[in-house]
Design a protein around this motif. Structure first.
Motif, PDB file in Angstrom:
ATOM      1  N   GLU A 195       0.838  -1.195   0.000  1.00 34.52           N
ATOM      2  CA  GLU A 195       0.000   0.000   0.000  1.00 34.52           C
ATOM      3  C   GLU A 195       0.876   1.250   0.000  1.00 34.52           C
ATOM      4  O   GLU A 195       1.883   1.320   0.686  1.00 34.52           O
ATOM      5  N   GLY A 250      -1.592   4.828 -10.555  1.00 38.20           N
ATOM      6  CA  GLY A 250      -2.068   5.384  -9.296  1.00 38.20           C
ATOM      7  C   GLY A 250      -1.402   4.696  -8.120  1.00 38.20           C
ATOM      8  O   GLY A 250      -0.620   3.756  -8.284  1.00 38.20           O
ATOM      9  N   LYS A 251      -1.734   5.162  -6.911  1.00 40.26           N
ATOM     10  CA  LYS A 251      -1.172   4.585  -5.690  1.00 40.26           C
ATOM     11  C   LYS A 251      -2.076   3.474  -5.174  1.00 40.26           C
ATOM     12  O   LYS A 251      -3.298   3.578  -5.234  1.00 40.26           O
ATOM     13  N   LYS A 281      -4.169   1.777  -2.707  1.00 36.44           N
ATOM     14  CA  LYS A 281      -4.880   2.159  -1.491  1.00 36.44           C
ATOM     15  C   LYS A 281      -5.114   0.933  -0.613  1.00 36.44           C
ATOM     16  O   LYS A 281      -4.996   0.999   0.600  1.00 36.44           O
ATOM     17  N   VAL A 285      -7.277  -1.864  -4.912  1.00 39.97           N
ATOM     18  CA  VAL A 285      -7.958  -0.582  -5.020  1.00 39.97           C
ATOM     19  C   VAL A 285      -6.871   0.461  -5.251  1.00 39.97           C
ATOM     20  O   VAL A 285      -5.940   0.581  -4.460  1.00 39.97           O
ATOM     21  N   ASP A 313      -5.824   4.455  -5.939  1.00 42.28           N
ATOM     22  CA  ASP A 313      -6.225   5.856  -5.769  1.00 42.28           C
ATOM     23  C   ASP A 313      -5.536   6.699  -6.833  1.00 42.28           C
ATOM     24  O   ASP A 313      -4.317   6.779  -6.870  1.00 42.28           O
ATOM     25  N   LYS A 314      -6.336   7.308  -7.703  1.00 45.04           N
ATOM     26  CA  LYS A 314      -5.789   8.170  -8.754  1.00 45.04           C
ATOM     27  C   LYS A 314      -5.901   9.645  -8.392  1.00 45.04           C
ATOM     28  O   LYS A 314      -5.644  10.506  -9.217  1.00 45.04           O
ATOM     29  N   GLY A 315      -6.303   9.947  -7.175  1.00 48.28           N
ATOM     30  CA  GLY A 315      -6.480  11.333  -6.758  1.00 48.28           C
ATOM     31  C   GLY A 315      -7.919  11.778  -6.907  1.00 48.28           C
ATOM     32  O   GLY A 315      -8.582  12.082  -5.931  1.00 48.28           O
ATOM     33  N   ASP A 316      -8.432  11.783  -8.135  1.00 43.83           N
ATOM     34  CA  ASP A 316      -9.806  12.203  -8.384  1.00 43.83           C
ATOM     35  C   ASP A 316     -10.794  11.041  -8.399  1.00 43.83           C
ATOM     36  O   ASP A 316     -11.994  11.241  -8.345  1.00 43.83           O
ATOM     37  N   GLU A 317     -10.286   9.798  -8.470  1.00 43.54           N
ATOM     38  CA  GLU A 317     -11.162   8.627  -8.476  1.00 43.54           C
ATOM     39  C   GLU A 317     -10.409   7.404  -7.972  1.00 43.54           C
ATOM     40  O   GLU A 317      -9.189   7.407  -7.868  1.00 43.54           O
ATOM     41  N   GLU A 318     -11.177   6.355  -7.649  1.00 45.01           N
ATOM     42  CA  GLU A 318     -10.596   5.085  -7.251  1.00 45.01           C
ATOM     43  C   GLU A 318     -10.918   4.042  -8.302  1.00 45.01           C
ATOM     44  O   GLU A 318     -11.997   4.049  -8.886  1.00 45.01           O
ATOM     45  N   ASN A 376     -10.868  -0.171  -9.107  1.00 45.24           N
ATOM     46  CA  ASN A 376     -10.756  -1.537  -8.603  1.00 45.24           C
ATOM     47  C   ASN A 376     -10.378  -2.437  -9.767  1.00 45.24           C
ATOM     48  O   ASN A 376     -11.046  -2.426 -10.797  1.00 45.24           O
TER      49      ASN A 376
END
Length: 88
Positions: free
Chosen positions: A37, A53-54, A56, A70, A72-77, A79
């Motif tokens: 993570e 993305g990171k 999560k 999951v 995290d792209k900053g503005d959305e997640e 899966n």
């Protein structure tokens, strides 16, 4: 390795899903990035191909469902399946 090659080592520190930076042509391992993570991943398959993305959360798989991530792209997640990602 993702391309079917094996590198024999004396220590047991690398896990499935981790990324290795190797020197060519000697195949010497230069760096190791764990699939954990907070690290960045690149999605190379599925409907989210080419997304970055990171991590999560990593959701472990079961006998009937594969492991998922999951992202995290900053503005959305996003899966997606863990097997569709390379940690970078």
């Amino acid at each position: 390795m993702h391309d079917g090659r094996n590198i024999l080592i004396d220590e047991d520190v690398y896990k499935v899903g981790d990324s290795l930076l190797i020197k060519l042509p000697s195949q010497e391992i230069v760096d190791h990035i764990k699939m954990t993570e907070g690290n960045l991943v690149y999605v190379f398959r599925g409907k989210h191909t080419e997304e970055i993305g990171k991590i999560k959360e990593i959701i472990p798989g079961t006998l009937t469902s594969p492991a998922k991530i999951v992202i995290d792209k900053g503005d959305e997640e996003i899966n997606t399946l863990k097997e569709y990602c390379f940690v970078i």
